[in-house]
Design a protein around this motif. Structure first.
Motif, short mmCIF file in Angstrom:
data_model
loop_
_atom_site.label_atom_id
_atom_site.label_comp_id
_atom_site.label_asym_id
_atom_site.label_seq_id
_atom_site.Cartn_x
_atom_site.Cartn_y
_atom_site.Cartn_z
N PRO A 80 0.84 -1.20 0.00
CA PRO A 80 0.00 0.00 0.00
C PRO A 80 0.87 1.24 0.00
N ALA A 81 0.28 2.36 -0.37
CA ALA A 81 1.03 3.60 -0.47
C ALA A 81 1.70 3.97 0.86
N THR A 82 1.08 3.61 1.98
CA THR A 82 1.65 3.95 3.28
C THR A 82 2.94 3.19 3.57
N ASP A 83 3.14 2.05 2.90
CA ASP A 83 4.37 1.28 3.07
C ASP A 83 5.38 1.56 1.97
N ASP A 84 4.91 1.99 0.82
CA ASP A 84 5.78 2.22 -0.33
C ASP A 84 6.22 3.68 -0.35
N ILE A 85 7.20 3.99 0.48
CA ILE A 85 7.64 5.37 0.68
C ILE A 85 8.73 5.73 -0.32
N ALA A 86 8.61 6.89 -0.94
CA ALA A 86 9.61 7.36 -1.90
C ALA A 86 10.77 8.01 -1.17
N ALA A 87 11.95 7.97 -1.77
CA ALA A 87 13.16 8.49 -1.15
C ALA A 87 13.03 9.97 -0.81
N GLU A 88 12.39 10.74 -1.68
CA GLU A 88 12.28 12.18 -1.44
C GLU A 88 11.34 12.52 -0.29
N LYS A 89 10.61 11.54 0.21
CA LYS A 89 9.71 11.76 1.34
C LYS A 89 10.39 11.51 2.67
N VAL A 90 11.68 11.20 2.63
CA VAL A 90 12.44 10.92 3.85
C VAL A 90 13.52 11.98 4.00
N GLU A 91 13.54 12.66 5.14
CA GLU A 91 14.51 13.71 5.39
C GLU A 91 15.09 13.57 6.80
#
Length: 262
Positions: A80-91
């Motif tokens: 699901p989208a909540t588990d499939d996190i994109a790299a740019e969403k992590v800081e």
């Protein structure tokens, strides 16, 4: 950390269930796990073998964990989208700690040639009929949720990916602050442990996360490199997010996935 951020840290566990869990276990913040203390650091090993083939996305799909590879639990091939996190969403506030935040979010390190994701959720132990409601809720959530990321690299990219996580663990041992899809993540401690066998090199890292009600909960990261492929396991135990108790990354899941890499 707010309940929503605990949900993110717990890899998209049910927000309602976590809210009930925190309510039922209020005051458990003094139960801080110390199991990750005293573990020796697992130094990366190097391989003198010739450069391995860089797997394509289709080849990674074949090598990725399937339901038939495990005896219990649930393997999801579509996240699901909540588990499939994109790299740019992590800081992260400190760029040196970004590899750890990426690994925790199930994001591949660096610039892989191809990636494939899976998730595994273990089977909770069913409580007896006379179990107290709050204990029954904890038992229902006492299972591991693991995000699995397989990434293939060109050149020495795979070696550099593992090296980057080791360096981040050393530089950020005192903790770091991050945001995952806009939600805060407060890591108060980083400790390394013994890496699993079966690969050319590997890493095992425990993040101690500041959760609700003063609880400091463990989150586990395991990386294994096999040739030009790095598989990352990011694991949490939903009950541990409320109690702070330690847990183990499912060894059979790690072994099954690493074994499929050849």
């Amino acid at each position: 950390m707010r309940t929503s951020s605990v949900r993110r840290t717990a890899l998209a566990a049910s927000a309602a269930a976590l809210a009930l869990l925190v309510t039922a276990c209020g005051g458990s913040g003094d139960d801080q796990d110390k199991a990750d203390e005293g573990k020796g650091k697992a130094a990366p090993s190097t391989s003198a073998a010739a450069p391995a083939k860089t797997l394509t996305a289709a080849e990674l799909e074949k090598a990725a964990l399937a339901q038939s590879d495990v005896k219990g639990g649930k393997v999801a091939t579509k996240l699901p989208a909540t588990d499939d996190i994109a790299a740019e969403k992590v800081e992260t506030q400190d760029a040196a700690c970004l590899p750890l935040a990426h690994a925790q979010a199930g994001v591949a390190q660096g610039e892989p040639a191809a990636t494939v994701k899976r998730s595994f959720t273990g089977d909770p132990v069913k409580p007896s009929a006379d179990t107290k409601p709050e204990d029954a809720l904890l038992a229902a959530l006492d299972t591991e949720k693991v995000l699995i990321n397989l990434a293939s690299y060109e050149g020495d990219g795979a070696e550099q990916a593992v090296k980057g996580v080791f360096e981040a663990a050393e530089k950020c041992a005192g903790g770091f602050k991050a945001t995952l899809v806009g939600e805060p993540l407060d890591v108060v401690k980083v400790a390394t442990g013994d890496a699993p066998e079966g690969g050319d090199e590997g890493a095992a890292v425990t993040l101690t996360v500041a959760a609700d009600e003063g609880v400091k909960a463990p989150a586990k990261i395991v990386l294994v490199r096999k040739g030009s492929t790095v598989v990352t396991f990011s694991a949490v135990n939903l009950a541990s997010m409320a109690t702070g108790k330690d847990f183990e990354v499912p060894a059979d899941v790690v072994a099954a996935q690493v074994g499929k890499l050849g």
